[in-house]
Every structure is written in C-alpha cells, then in structure tokens.
Scaffold this active site. Structure first.
Site, PDB file in Angstrom:
ATOM      1  CB  CYS A  51       6.631  -4.449   8.174  1.00 60.34           C
ATOM      2  SG  CYS A  51       7.372  -5.333   6.800  1.00 60.34           S
ATOM      3  CG  HIS A 110      -5.956  -0.045  -5.937  1.00 59.83           C
ATOM      4  ND1 HIS A 110      -6.062  -1.155  -6.753  1.00 59.83           N
ATOM      5  CD2 HIS A 110      -4.892   0.660  -6.385  1.00 59.83           C
ATOM      6  CE1 HIS A 110      -5.111  -1.097  -7.670  1.00 59.83           C
ATOM      7  NE2 HIS A 110      -4.380  -0.012  -7.480  1.00 59.83           N
ATOM      8  CD  GLU A 118       3.064  -9.420   3.594  1.00 60.24           C
ATOM      9  OE1 GLU A 118       2.243  -8.964   4.387  1.00 60.24           O
ATOM     10  OE2 GLU A 118       4.288  -9.411   3.799  1.00 60.24           O
TER      11      GLU A 118
END
Length: 187
Positions: free
Chosen positions: A48, A98, A138
């Site tokens: 990550c 986005h 997530e």
C-alpha cells in the site's frame, strides 16, 4: 399452519410499536454511497506504500430518539434519506470520487480510518440527524469505523495518534488543524 398470520388475519395492534418515540432507545438510519479513488500510504510497510485504488463504500449512520409526528411532513421518519444524500453526495463528488485522496484531502497518508473521521467532521451539522458512525470500506472484507467521542461507545476512539485532539473533541488532520480548518473541507 405455517406459524404466521394468514393474509386475511387482522393486523396486530400498533400499540406495541415505539412510535413516535423509542423510550430508552434510538432509531438508526444508514445510508451508503460508493466512490472510486486512489491514494498512497507512504508509511505502510507493504504494497500500500505504492499508488493504488479502491472501490470504496461509505456508510453514514444517523440516530434519533423519536420519529417525526404522524400526519406531518416526514411522518414516522427520523428524516428523509434524500436529506442525508444531498450534502453527502456533494462531498463525495467534490473530494472523494475519482480523486487522488492524498491531494483532495490534503493528507500525507489518507487511510480508511482517516477518511472515516474526515467524513464525520465534514458532514456533522449538514444532515438533519445526529451522525453516530461513519464506515469506510476499502474492500469487501476491510472496513474502518469512526464513532465520535460523544457517543456512548465513542470513548474507544481517541487513540492519541492525531484523530482526536487532547481533550477528546474534534477530528484532526495530519497538520494538527481541526478538519475544516485549512485542510480543504468546506473550501
């Protein structure tokens, strides 16, 4: 017999329902939103720490001890789901969907935990009921939950790592400023 009332049976008396008040309890509403975003967690010890994205699910939980009175606007409701959706959808569009969350949230390491606390700070006071929990998923198996410190179970939230200030009030950004003060919220 299948154990339940038949379609022609009289309806049970409504007096057992806690309407419009819930003595000793609360009514909870949950509204979910989805967004796609990317982030980098530079201090993560695994993969990550590289740029990556998620298909997030954000769930806001609001509570009230009573429903709106019968035969009035929003009768038997805590609030209309649309009253939750309007400010939250605008926030999602402006800051989350986005987006590069490191940039849009002005945070060096926008974890799911940070996002949940940030969303709470942003929407508090913008929806017509008390926000008691914000969940950020997530993935289908990984979720972070923020509960404000004023909630009965909120004492478990303040961990001393920047999410809650020294007196247990207010969500903090990575720079020590309260969310909404110089971090892009409400700008």
């Amino acid at each position: 017999q299948h154990g339940g009332p038949s379609p022609t049976s009289p309806l049970p008396p409504m007096s057992f329902l806690p309407l419009p008040r819930a003595p000793g309890g609360h009514f909870l509403l949950q509204k979910s939103f989805t967004f796609e975003a990317m982030h980098v967690l530079p201090f993560h010890l695994g993969k990550c720490s590289r740029p990556h994205g998620h298909s997030y699910r954000l769930t806001l939980t609001v509570a009230a001890p009573a429903l709106h009175a019968r035969r009035r606007a929003n009768a038997n409701m805590v609030c209309d789901f649309a009253e939750i959706s309007k400010p939250v959808r605008a926030m999602v569009e402006r800051y989350l969907d986005h987006r590069d969350l490191n940039e849009s949230l002005r945070e060096e390491s926008p974890t799911a935990e940070f996002i949940a606390a940030w969303v709470y700070a942003y929407v508090r006071g913008k929806v017509p009921a008390r926000v008691v929990m914000v969940e950020v998923e997530e993935t289908a198996t990984s979720r972070a939950v923020y509960v404000p410190p004023e909630e009965p179970w909120g004492g478990v939230v303040g961990n001393g790592h920047g999410l809650v200030n020294g007196d247990g009030n207010g969500v903090m950004n990575g720079n020590g400023a309260a969310a909404g003060e110089g971090n892009g919220v409400g700008a």
